[in-house]
Scaffold this motif. Structure first.
Motif, PDB file in Angstrom:
ATOM      1  N   MET A 338       5.348  -0.649   5.310  1.00 29.50           N
ATOM      2  CA  MET A 338       4.516  -1.679   5.924  1.00 29.50           C
ATOM      3  C   MET A 338       3.130  -1.699   5.288  1.00 29.50           C
ATOM      4  SD  MET A 338       3.640  -2.231   9.975  1.00 29.50           S
ATOM      5  CE  MET A 338       5.404  -2.264  10.315  1.00 29.50           C
ATOM      6  N   ARG A 339       2.574  -0.519   5.045  1.00 24.92           N
ATOM      7  CA  ARG A 339       1.255  -0.457   4.418  1.00 24.92           C
ATOM      8  C   ARG A 339       1.296  -1.001   2.992  1.00 24.92           C
ATOM      9  NH1 ARG A 339      -0.793   5.488   6.655  1.00 24.92           N
ATOM     10  NH2 ARG A 339      -1.080   4.806   8.833  1.00 24.92           N
ATOM     11  N   LEU A 340       2.374  -0.701   2.278  1.00 23.17           N
ATOM     12  CA  LEU A 340       2.516  -1.223   0.919  1.00 23.17           C
ATOM     13  C   LEU A 340       2.663  -2.740   0.934  1.00 23.17           C
ATOM     14  CD1 LEU A 340       4.896   1.470  -0.615  1.00 23.17           C
ATOM     15  CD2 LEU A 340       2.523   1.044  -1.273  1.00 23.17           C
ATOM     16  N   MET A 341       3.391  -3.264   1.906  1.00 28.76           N
ATOM     17  CA  MET A 341       3.540  -4.718   2.019  1.00 28.76           C
ATOM     18  C   MET A 341       2.198  -5.390   2.277  1.00 28.76           C
ATOM     19  SD  MET A 341       7.060  -5.183   4.210  1.00 28.76           S
ATOM     20  CE  MET A 341       8.402  -4.022   3.970  1.00 28.76           C
ATOM     21  N   LEU A 342       1.396  -4.797   3.147  1.00 29.37           N
ATOM     22  CA  LEU A 342       0.088  -5.367   3.454  1.00 29.37           C
ATOM     23  C   LEU A 342      -0.813  -5.368   2.220  1.00 29.37           C
ATOM     24  CD1 LEU A 342      -0.549  -3.777   6.970  1.00 29.37           C
ATOM     25  CD2 LEU A 342       0.001  -6.166   6.456  1.00 29.37           C
ATOM     26  N   GLY A 344       0.384  -5.776  -0.766  1.00 31.75           N
ATOM     27  CA  GLY A 344       1.036  -6.583  -1.784  1.00 31.75           C
ATOM     28  C   GLY A 344       1.803  -5.760  -2.797  1.00 31.75           C
ATOM     29  N   GLY A 345       2.016  -4.462  -2.482  1.00 31.07           N
ATOM     30  CA  GLY A 345       2.710  -3.582  -3.415  1.00 31.07           C
ATOM     31  C   GLY A 345       4.203  -3.463  -3.186  1.00 31.07           C
ATOM     32  N   LEU A 346       4.725  -4.139  -2.167  1.00 26.44           N
ATOM     33  CA  LEU A 346       6.151  -4.081  -1.874  1.00 26.44           C
ATOM     34  C   LEU A 346       6.542  -5.347  -1.133  1.00 26.44           C
ATOM     35  CD1 LEU A 346       8.818  -2.365  -1.767  1.00 26.44           C
ATOM     36  CD2 LEU A 346       8.035  -1.532   0.468  1.00 26.44           C
ATOM     37  N   GLY A 347       7.628  -5.980  -1.563  1.00 25.58           N
ATOM     38  CA  GLY A 347       8.127  -7.168  -0.889  1.00 25.58           C
ATOM     39  C   GLY A 347       9.135  -6.799   0.183  1.00 25.58           C
ATOM     40  N   LEU A 348       9.268  -7.648   1.193  1.00 30.69           N
ATOM     41  CA  LEU A 348      10.190  -7.379   2.290  1.00 30.69           C
ATOM     42  C   LEU A 348      11.624  -7.248   1.795  1.00 30.69           C
ATOM     43  CD1 LEU A 348      10.850  -7.085   5.284  1.00 30.69           C
ATOM     44  CD2 LEU A 348      10.915  -9.589   5.438  1.00 30.69           C
ATOM     45  N   MET A 349      12.062  -8.150   0.920  1.00 32.19           N
ATOM     46  CA  MET A 349      13.446  -8.098   0.437  1.00 32.19           C
ATOM     47  C   MET A 349      13.689  -6.836  -0.387  1.00 32.19           C
ATOM     48  SD  MET A 349      14.870 -10.485   1.910  1.00 32.19           S
ATOM     49  CE  MET A 349      16.470 -10.161   1.127  1.00 32.19           C
ATOM     50  N   ALA A 350      12.692  -6.425  -1.171  1.00 41.31           N
ATOM     51  CA  ALA A 350      12.847  -5.183  -1.950  1.00 41.31           C
ATOM     52  C   ALA A 350      12.993  -3.991  -1.020  1.00 41.31           C
ATOM     53  CB  ALA A 350      11.649  -5.002  -2.880  1.00 41.31           C
ATOM     54  N   TYR A 351      12.217  -3.997   0.070  1.00 41.83           N
ATOM     55  CA  TYR A 351      12.332  -2.914   1.046  1.00 41.83           C
ATOM     56  C   TYR A 351      13.712  -2.906   1.681  1.00 41.83           C
ATOM     57  CZ  TYR A 351      11.830  -0.514   5.535  1.00 41.83           C
ATOM     58  OH  TYR A 351      12.011   0.312   6.626  1.00 41.83           O
ATOM     59  N   LEU A 352      14.202  -4.055   2.081  1.00 39.08           N
ATOM     60  CA  LEU A 352      15.519  -4.133   2.719  1.00 39.08           C
ATOM     61  C   LEU A 352      16.625  -3.752   1.737  1.00 39.08           C
ATOM     62  CD1 LEU A 352      15.077  -7.398   4.812  1.00 39.08           C
ATOM     63  CD2 LEU A 352      14.971  -5.028   5.619  1.00 39.08           C
ATOM     64  N   ARG A 353      16.480  -4.140   0.477  1.00 42.11           N
ATOM     65  CA  ARG A 353      17.499  -3.788  -0.515  1.00 42.11           C
ATOM     66  C   ARG A 353      17.571  -2.290  -0.754  1.00 42.11           C
ATOM     67  NH1 ARG A 353      15.755  -8.573  -3.238  1.00 42.11           N
ATOM     68  NH2 ARG A 353      14.300  -7.333  -4.496  1.00 42.11           N
TER      69      ARG A 353
END
Length: 396
Positions: A338-342, A344-353
């Motif tokens: 979540m912190r990485l997403m905030l 901009g270092g990680l996308g939601l779909m990349a996390y789910l994959r």
């Protein structure tokens, strides 16, 4: 003489994973701890023994007497946390008279565990390390050397109850914050025990580890991983998402270092890729089960099972690791992601994959579910009692 088994001394998630690996081979397991009760909830652990810990004056005597009291003579003793590693290594002769131990004596192992010695040995071997500064133990404003900020401060060895030992790394971005952080760290563990290094840019995606079992100075089995995500995201106290990759530079460097001390036993060697010069720089060595140890069996390189075979004088054959296999510490990885997403270092779909590659979890296993069910409430309770309440009391 008691029936042959294994004694795990300290640790938490790494000890739990090792207990499961041994349990799969029907090896009786006893767990000795003064800290986390988590491994004791596993169906693979037959006995949990509370002890006063390594700081107690009678720690060695306790281990020797425990073999008699609990019928552990001849069992394999595996220290699974940094202070326990040092205690066992320093007292190898006495403990080896009762237990079986796969670990070097301290005269050799200190060159991997004590960071100033580790970096000296690495430099002698021509291995890349972060720039490390020579700091006077009693530092004042006039003594601050020419530092290139930001820098990080670390304890010279793992383990301990000091704040810096628990944090593992403290960052300083300028001379004022460095002086404050250094004085605080020196007040906790002594200035001579504080290591100051350059900060290598990058997060977990830049960190790699070499994992192996060694015997008498040679590798029995080995593989490498990328510690892709960690908690906290900047300086990981623990890994949260780890995946098997092929990193031959880590293998070459780790082999040179471990051969130089004639290593035996489990070991993780940590590195960080420096994008500024393209080198892989040595950070730390952990001669014990580590937090993501459960990935070993899932990746097809069951270091725990091979440790048992090695301790019993039987040869082990290592399979090639399954590249892309991953391990996750779900609760903490969700926070880190979540912190990485905030940022901009990680996308939601990349996390789910990333879930598609997970074959091992920090605490949960379908055939041993109880530790996974209690891990989250246990962690919450430990944070409340050991951190928050201590802060409140200290402020009062």
């Amino acid at each position: 003489m008691g029936s042959s088994g294994a004694v795990l001394l300290g640790g938490a998630h790494g000890s739990l994973a090792l207990a499961r690996s041994l349990g799969a081979q029907k090896v009786p397991v006893a767990y000795i701890t003064n800290d986390s009760p988590l491994p004791g909830w596993s169906r693979c652990v037959g006995t949990t023994i509370r002890w006063p810990g390594t700081r107690d004056d009678n720690a060695l005597a306790f281990l020797l007497e425990a073999a008699q009291t609990h019928q552990l003579q001849g069992w394999l003793l595996v220290p699974a946390s940094d202070p326990e590693v040092r205690l066992v290594s320093e007292n190898l002769a006495a403990l080896s008279s009762i237990y079986r131990i796969v670990l070097p004596g301290w005269d050799a192992l200190q060159w991997a565990c004590d960071k100033p010695l580790l970096y000296k040995r690495a430099a002698d071997l021509g291995l890349a390390i972060p720039k490390t500064y020579d700091i006077a133990p009693s530092l004042d404003q006039a003594d601050i050397p020419e530092l290139t900020f930001p820098v990080v401060l670390k304890p010279h060895m793992g383990g301990g109850n000091s704040r810096i030992a628990k944090a593992k790394v403290v960052r300083a971005d300028d001379a004022a914050s460095f002086l404050s952080a250094y004085r605080d760290a020196a007040g906790q563990i002594g200035g001579e025990n504080v290591v100051v290094q350059e900060l290598i840019p990058g997060g977990g995606e830049s960190q790699f580890s070499y994992a192996a079992l060694w015997s008498e100075g040679k590798p029995v089995a080995e593989f490498t991983v990328r510690r892709t995500r960690q908690f906290p995201v900047d300086f990981g106290y623990t890994s949260t998402f780890v995946e098997v990759v092929d990193e031959p530079r880590a293998v070459i460097a780790a082999r040179a270092l471990l051969a130089s001390i004639g290593h035996s036993g489990l070991v993780e060697v940590e590195f960080k890729h420096d994008s500024r010069d393209g080198t892989l720089k040595l950070l730390d060595v952990n001669p014990r089960p580590w937090s993501w140890f459960g990935l070993c069996a899932s990746a097809g390189v069951d270091l725990g099972g091979m440790l048992w075979e090695t301790a019993n004088g039987r040869a082990s054959s290592a399979s090639a690791p399954r590249l892309g296999t991953a391990w996750m510490y779900l609760a903490r990885d969700a926070i880190s992601s979540m912190r990485l997403m905030l940022r901009g270092g990680l996308g939601l779909m990349a996390y789910l994959r990333s879930f598609a590659s997970v074959r091992s979890w920090a605490a949960f296993a379908w055939n041993d579910p109880l530790p996974g069910l209690i891990d989250l409430p246990l962690t919450a309770w430990r944070v409340l009692t050991k951190r928050l309440l201590k802060k409140i009391i200290s402020r009062r």
